[in-house]
Design an enzyme around this catalytic site. Structure first.
Site, PDB file in Angstrom:
ATOM      1  N   ASP A  16       1.827  10.163  -0.078  1.00  0.00           N
ATOM      2  CA  ASP A  16       1.774  10.031   1.491  1.00  0.00           C
ATOM      3  C   ASP A  16       1.678  11.421   2.081  1.00  0.00           C
ATOM      4  O   ASP A  16       2.057  12.544   1.625  1.00  0.00           O
ATOM      5  CB  ASP A  16       3.151   9.397   1.974  1.00  0.00           C
ATOM      6  CG  ASP A  16       3.033   8.636   3.186  1.00  0.00           C
ATOM      7  OD1 ASP A  16       1.945   8.863   3.730  1.00  0.00           O
ATOM      8  OD2 ASP A  16       3.946   8.314   3.708  1.00  0.00           O
ATOM      9  N   ASN A  64      -3.934  -1.014   3.762  1.00  0.00           N
ATOM     10  CA  ASN A  64      -4.698   0.249   3.995  1.00  0.00           C
ATOM     11  C   ASN A  64      -6.278  -0.161   4.650  1.00  0.00           C
ATOM     12  O   ASN A  64      -6.935   0.377   5.297  1.00  0.00           O
ATOM     13  CB  ASN A  64      -5.128   1.184   2.889  1.00  0.00           C
ATOM     14  CG  ASN A  64      -3.753   2.010   2.645  1.00  0.00           C
ATOM     15  OD1 ASN A  64      -3.601   2.497   1.679  1.00  0.00           O
ATOM     16  ND2 ASN A  64      -2.973   2.403   3.758  1.00  0.00           N
TER      17      ASN A  64
HETATM   18  C1  FPP Z   1      -1.508   8.525   2.112  1.00  0.00           C
HETATM   19  O1  FPP Z   1      -1.580   9.383   3.243  1.00  0.00           O
HETATM   20  C2  FPP Z   1      -2.680   8.485   1.214  1.00  0.00           C
HETATM   21  C3  FPP Z   1      -3.464   7.437   0.992  1.00  0.00           C
HETATM   22  C4  FPP Z   1      -3.380   5.959   1.894  1.00  0.00           C
HETATM   23  C5  FPP Z   1      -4.745   7.562   0.274  1.00  0.00           C
HETATM   24  C6  FPP Z   1      -4.232   8.111  -1.100  1.00  0.00           C
HETATM   25  C7  FPP Z   1      -5.405   8.477  -1.892  1.00  0.00           C
HETATM   26  C8  FPP Z   1      -5.413   9.752  -2.370  1.00  0.00           C
HETATM   27  C9  FPP Z   1      -4.467  10.843  -2.607  1.00  0.00           C
HETATM   28  C10 FPP Z   1      -6.682  10.218  -3.190  1.00  0.00           C
HETATM   29  C11 FPP Z   1      -6.644   9.461  -4.507  1.00  0.00           C
HETATM   30  C12 FPP Z   1      -8.043   9.140  -5.027  1.00  0.00           C
HETATM   31  C13 FPP Z   1      -8.244   8.400  -5.981  1.00  0.00           C
HETATM   32  C14 FPP Z   1      -9.668   8.278  -6.086  1.00  0.00           C
HETATM   33  C15 FPP Z   1      -7.362   7.614  -6.562  1.00  0.00           C
HETATM   34  P1  FPP Z   1      -2.035   9.007   4.845  1.00  0.00           P
HETATM   35  O2  FPP Z   1      -3.178   9.003   5.050  1.00  0.00           O
HETATM   36  O3  FPP Z   1      -1.209   7.744   5.243  1.00  0.00           O
HETATM   37  O4  FPP Z   1      -1.266  10.342   5.351  1.00  0.00           O
HETATM   38  P2  FPP Z   1      -0.405  10.093   6.969  1.00  0.00           P
HETATM   39  O5  FPP Z   1       0.749   9.447   6.652  1.00  0.00           O
HETATM   40  O6  FPP Z   1      -0.168  11.759   6.948  1.00  0.00           O
HETATM   41  O7  FPP Z   1      -1.271   9.634   7.762  1.00  0.00           O
END
Ligand code: FPP
Length: 237
Positions: A16, A64
Protein backbone atom coordinates in the site's frame (compact mmCIF):
# COMPACT_ATOMS: atom_id res chain seq x y z
CA UNK A 1 8.00 -22.16 9.74
CA UNK A 2 11.72 -22.76 10.01
CA UNK A 3 12.07 -22.83 13.83
CA UNK A 4 15.87 -22.48 13.91
CA UNK A 5 16.25 -19.28 11.97
CA UNK A 6 12.71 -18.07 12.70
CA UNK A 7 12.16 -17.37 9.05
CA UNK A 8 8.46 -17.34 8.17
CA UNK A 9 7.64 -19.97 5.60
CA UNK A 10 4.90 -17.81 4.07
CA UNK A 11 4.96 -14.00 4.00
CA UNK A 12 1.99 -12.11 2.59
CA UNK A 13 2.13 -8.40 1.80
CA UNK A 14 -0.50 -5.71 1.31
CA UNK A 15 1.54 -3.36 -0.88
CA UNK A 16 0.00 0.00 0.00
CA UNK A 17 1.03 3.60 -0.56
CA UNK A 18 2.02 3.81 -4.22
CA UNK A 19 -0.39 6.71 -4.80
CA UNK A 20 0.86 8.70 -1.81
CA UNK A 21 4.47 8.06 -2.80
CA UNK A 22 3.74 9.49 -6.26
CA UNK A 23 1.80 12.46 -4.88
CA UNK A 24 4.66 13.40 -2.54
CA UNK A 25 6.88 13.64 -5.62
CA UNK A 26 4.38 15.46 -7.85
CA UNK A 27 4.18 12.38 -10.07
CA UNK A 28 1.27 10.52 -11.61
CA UNK A 29 -0.18 7.61 -9.62
CA UNK A 30 0.87 5.22 -12.38
CA UNK A 31 4.49 6.18 -11.70
CA UNK A 32 3.90 5.19 -8.09
CA UNK A 33 2.69 1.79 -9.25
CA UNK A 34 5.76 1.38 -11.47
CA UNK A 35 7.99 2.23 -8.50
CA UNK A 36 5.91 -0.32 -6.57
CA UNK A 37 6.78 -2.97 -9.11
CA UNK A 38 10.47 -2.19 -8.66
CA UNK A 39 10.04 -2.53 -4.88
CA UNK A 40 8.37 -5.89 -5.48
CA UNK A 41 11.39 -7.03 -7.50
CA UNK A 42 13.76 -6.17 -4.63
CA UNK A 43 11.46 -7.80 -2.09
CA UNK A 44 11.11 -11.02 -4.08
CA UNK A 45 14.89 -11.28 -4.38
CA UNK A 46 15.39 -10.61 -0.65
CA UNK A 47 12.66 -13.03 0.41
CA UNK A 48 14.08 -15.84 -1.73
CA UNK A 49 17.58 -15.22 -0.36
CA UNK A 50 16.26 -15.27 3.22
CA UNK A 51 14.66 -18.67 2.73
CA UNK A 52 11.00 -17.63 2.58
CA UNK A 53 9.12 -20.34 0.64
CA UNK A 54 5.92 -18.47 -0.26
CA UNK A 55 5.51 -14.76 -0.87
CA UNK A 56 1.96 -13.64 -1.59
CA UNK A 57 1.33 -10.06 -2.70
CA UNK A 58 -1.97 -8.22 -3.00
CA UNK A 59 -1.46 -6.64 -6.43
CA UNK A 60 -5.08 -5.93 -7.46
CA UNK A 61 -8.21 -6.33 -5.36
CA UNK A 62 -11.74 -6.87 -6.66
CA UNK A 63 -12.46 -3.35 -5.33
CA UNK A 64 -9.65 -1.80 -7.41
CA UNK A 65 -11.86 -1.94 -10.56
CA UNK A 66 -13.64 1.08 -9.07
CA UNK A 67 -10.55 3.30 -9.50
CA UNK A 68 -10.39 5.79 -12.40
CA UNK A 69 -10.27 3.93 -15.72
CA UNK A 70 -6.83 5.34 -16.58
CA UNK A 71 -5.38 3.96 -13.35
CA UNK A 72 -6.97 0.53 -13.86
CA UNK A 73 -5.60 0.51 -17.41
CA UNK A 74 -2.12 1.49 -16.13
CA UNK A 75 -2.22 -1.34 -13.60
CA UNK A 76 -3.24 -3.86 -16.30
CA UNK A 77 -0.38 -2.67 -18.50
CA UNK A 78 1.94 -2.96 -15.55
CA UNK A 79 0.99 -6.61 -15.13
CA UNK A 80 1.97 -7.24 -18.79
CA UNK A 81 5.14 -5.18 -18.46
CA UNK A 82 5.97 -6.82 -15.14
CA UNK A 83 5.75 -10.25 -16.76
CA UNK A 84 8.00 -9.20 -19.63
CA UNK A 85 10.56 -7.47 -17.38
CA UNK A 86 10.77 -10.06 -14.63
CA UNK A 87 10.30 -13.52 -16.10
CA UNK A 88 13.99 -14.17 -16.95
CA UNK A 89 15.20 -13.15 -13.49
CA UNK A 90 12.49 -15.14 -11.72
CA UNK A 91 13.43 -18.22 -13.75
CA UNK A 92 17.09 -17.72 -12.94
CA UNK A 93 16.33 -17.43 -9.23
CA UNK A 94 14.10 -20.50 -9.13
CA UNK A 95 10.98 -18.49 -8.30
CA UNK A 96 7.72 -20.06 -9.44
CA UNK A 97 4.76 -17.74 -10.03
CA UNK A 98 1.16 -18.58 -9.19
CA UNK A 99 -1.94 -16.41 -9.40
CA UNK A 100 -4.91 -16.34 -7.02
CA UNK A 101 -8.10 -14.47 -7.87
CA UNK A 102 -10.88 -14.46 -10.46
CA UNK A 103 -8.87 -14.29 -13.68
CA UNK A 104 -11.91 -14.39 -15.97
CA UNK A 105 -12.40 -10.65 -15.64
CA UNK A 106 -9.00 -9.86 -17.16
CA UNK A 107 -8.47 -9.19 -20.87
CA UNK A 108 -7.05 -11.95 -23.03
CA UNK A 109 -3.80 -9.96 -23.23
CA UNK A 110 -3.42 -9.91 -19.45
CA UNK A 111 -4.39 -13.57 -19.13
CA UNK A 112 -1.90 -14.55 -21.84
CA UNK A 113 0.86 -12.69 -19.97
CA UNK A 114 -0.10 -14.48 -16.74
CA UNK A 115 -0.14 -17.87 -18.49
CA UNK A 116 3.33 -17.09 -19.87
CA UNK A 117 4.86 -16.27 -16.51
CA UNK A 118 3.18 -19.24 -14.80
CA UNK A 119 4.31 -21.76 -17.39
CA UNK A 120 7.83 -20.43 -17.86
CA UNK A 121 8.55 -20.38 -14.12
CA UNK A 122 6.73 -23.65 -13.28
CA UNK A 123 9.91 -25.57 -12.49
CA UNK A 124 11.13 -23.05 -9.87
CA UNK A 125 11.86 -24.76 -6.54
CA UNK A 126 13.27 -22.01 -4.40
CA UNK A 127 10.22 -19.88 -3.66
CA UNK A 128 6.65 -19.44 -4.89
CA UNK A 129 5.54 -15.89 -5.66
CA UNK A 130 1.76 -15.73 -5.45
CA UNK A 131 0.16 -12.76 -7.20
CA UNK A 132 -3.29 -11.94 -5.82
CA UNK A 133 -5.06 -10.40 -8.80
CA UNK A 134 -8.76 -9.55 -8.86
CA UNK A 135 -8.69 -11.22 -5.48
CA UNK A 136 -10.87 -10.72 -2.42
CA UNK A 137 -11.37 -13.02 0.51
CA UNK A 138 -15.15 -12.65 0.52
CA UNK A 139 -15.48 -13.60 -3.14
CA UNK A 140 -13.05 -16.50 -2.63
CA UNK A 141 -15.13 -17.76 0.33
CA UNK A 142 -18.40 -17.22 -1.55
CA UNK A 143 -17.12 -19.31 -4.46
CA UNK A 144 -15.96 -22.01 -2.04
CA UNK A 145 -19.38 -22.13 -0.34
CA UNK A 146 -21.08 -22.43 -3.75
CA UNK A 147 -18.76 -25.27 -4.76
CA UNK A 148 -19.36 -27.18 -1.52
CA UNK A 149 -23.13 -26.56 -1.69
CA UNK A 150 -23.15 -28.02 -5.21
CA UNK A 151 -21.31 -31.12 -3.99
CA UNK A 152 -23.90 -31.55 -1.22
CA UNK A 153 -26.79 -31.02 -3.67
CA UNK A 154 -25.33 -33.63 -5.99
CA UNK A 155 -25.11 -36.09 -3.11
CA UNK A 156 -21.32 -36.34 -3.33
CA UNK A 157 -20.83 -35.27 0.31
CA UNK A 158 -23.09 -34.75 3.36
CA UNK A 159 -23.30 -31.27 4.91
CA UNK A 160 -21.95 -32.67 8.21
CA UNK A 161 -18.81 -33.82 6.43
CA UNK A 162 -17.79 -30.26 5.63
CA UNK A 163 -14.88 -29.45 7.92
CA UNK A 164 -12.18 -26.78 8.08
CA UNK A 165 -9.85 -28.79 5.90
CA UNK A 166 -12.47 -29.16 3.19
CA UNK A 167 -13.06 -25.41 3.22
CA UNK A 168 -9.30 -24.72 3.03
CA UNK A 169 -9.11 -27.12 0.10
CA UNK A 170 -11.85 -25.20 -1.71
CA UNK A 171 -9.92 -21.91 -1.68
CA UNK A 172 -7.49 -20.57 -4.30
CA UNK A 173 -4.75 -21.23 -1.75
CA UNK A 174 -5.51 -24.97 -1.39
CA UNK A 175 -1.95 -26.01 -2.19
CA UNK A 176 -0.23 -23.44 0.06
CA UNK A 177 0.53 -23.19 3.76
CA UNK A 178 -1.26 -20.40 5.64
CA UNK A 179 0.68 -17.13 5.90
CA UNK A 180 2.88 -16.84 8.99
CA UNK A 181 3.49 -13.11 8.62
CA UNK A 182 1.28 -10.47 7.01
CA UNK A 183 2.89 -7.12 6.30
CA UNK A 184 1.00 -3.96 5.37
CA UNK A 185 2.83 -0.83 4.34
CA UNK A 186 1.85 2.86 4.41
CA UNK A 187 0.58 3.00 8.00
CA UNK A 188 -2.86 1.51 7.34
CA UNK A 189 -3.76 -1.16 9.89
CA UNK A 190 -6.45 -3.29 8.26
CA UNK A 191 -6.80 -6.49 6.28
CA UNK A 192 -8.94 -5.12 3.41
CA UNK A 193 -10.52 -8.40 2.32
CA UNK A 194 -7.15 -10.20 2.02
CA UNK A 195 -6.64 -13.85 3.05
CA UNK A 196 -9.17 -13.60 5.89
CA UNK A 197 -9.57 -17.36 6.38
CA UNK A 198 -5.88 -18.07 5.88
CA UNK A 199 -4.77 -15.28 8.28
CA UNK A 200 -6.27 -16.96 11.37
CA UNK A 201 -2.89 -17.45 13.07
CA UNK A 202 -0.76 -15.02 11.13
CA UNK A 203 1.37 -12.42 12.85
CA UNK A 204 0.70 -8.88 11.61
CA UNK A 205 3.35 -6.26 10.94
CA UNK A 206 2.40 -2.71 10.05
CA UNK A 207 4.95 -0.18 8.87
CA UNK A 208 4.58 3.48 7.89
CA UNK A 209 6.96 2.91 4.94
CA UNK A 210 5.20 3.51 1.63
CA UNK A 211 5.36 0.45 -0.62
CA UNK A 212 7.77 1.91 -3.26
CA UNK A 213 10.28 2.52 -0.43
CA UNK A 214 10.06 -1.07 0.83
CA UNK A 215 12.87 -3.51 0.09
CA UNK A 216 15.41 -5.87 1.60
CA UNK A 217 16.12 -3.79 4.72
CA UNK A 218 12.43 -3.33 5.55
CA UNK A 219 11.72 -7.02 4.95
CA UNK A 220 14.54 -7.95 7.32
CA UNK A 221 13.06 -5.66 9.98
CA UNK A 222 9.64 -7.30 9.57
CA UNK A 223 11.12 -10.80 9.74
CA UNK A 224 13.12 -9.84 12.82
CA UNK A 225 9.96 -8.55 14.52
CA UNK A 226 8.24 -11.80 13.56
CA UNK A 227 11.10 -13.78 15.13
CA UNK A 228 10.49 -12.03 18.45
CA UNK A 229 6.79 -12.89 18.53
CA UNK A 230 5.47 -15.66 20.76
CA UNK A 231 3.10 -17.77 18.66
CA UNK A 232 0.87 -19.83 20.94
CA UNK A 233 -1.97 -20.84 18.62
CA UNK A 234 -4.43 -20.50 21.49
CA UNK A 235 -2.37 -22.81 23.71
CA UNK A 236 -0.45 -22.26 26.95
CA UNK A 237 3.35 -22.42 26.81
C1 FPP B 1 -1.81 0.17 -3.41
O1 FPP B 1 -1.34 1.50 -3.37
C2 FPP B 1 -1.25 -0.55 -4.54
C3 FPP B 1 -1.96 -1.12 -5.55
C4 FPP B 1 -3.42 -1.08 -5.65
C5 FPP B 1 -1.28 -1.78 -6.65
C6 FPP B 1 -0.17 -2.67 -6.24
C7 FPP B 1 0.63 -2.99 -7.40
C8 FPP B 1 1.98 -2.99 -7.44
C9 FPP B 1 2.86 -2.70 -6.30
C10 FPP B 1 2.65 -3.31 -8.70
C11 FPP B 1 2.90 -4.78 -8.75
C12 FPP B 1 2.74 -5.18 -10.11
C13 FPP B 1 2.59 -6.43 -10.56
C14 FPP B 1 2.76 -6.63 -11.98
C15 FPP B 1 2.27 -7.59 -9.73
P1 FPP B 1 -2.39 2.68 -3.53
O2 FPP B 1 -2.53 2.99 -4.96
O3 FPP B 1 -3.68 2.29 -2.85
O4 FPP B 1 -1.69 3.82 -2.77
P2 FPP B 1 -2.40 4.99 -1.94
O5 FPP B 1 -3.16 4.33 -0.83
O6 FPP B 1 -1.24 5.79 -1.45
O7 FPP B 1 -3.26 5.76 -2.89
Amino acid sequence: MNENKKIPQHVAIIMDGNGRWAKQRGKDRSEGHFAGMMALRDTVKAAAEMGVKYLTVYAFSTENWGRPQAEVEALMQLVCKGVEMNTPELRERGVRVEVIGARERFSSEVNAALDRIISSTASGQRMTLVLALNYSSRSELTAAVQRLARRVAEGEIRAEQIDEQMISQSLYTASMPDPDLIIRTSGECRLSNFLMWQASYAEFYFTPTLWPDFGEEQLREAVEAFGARDRRYGLVK
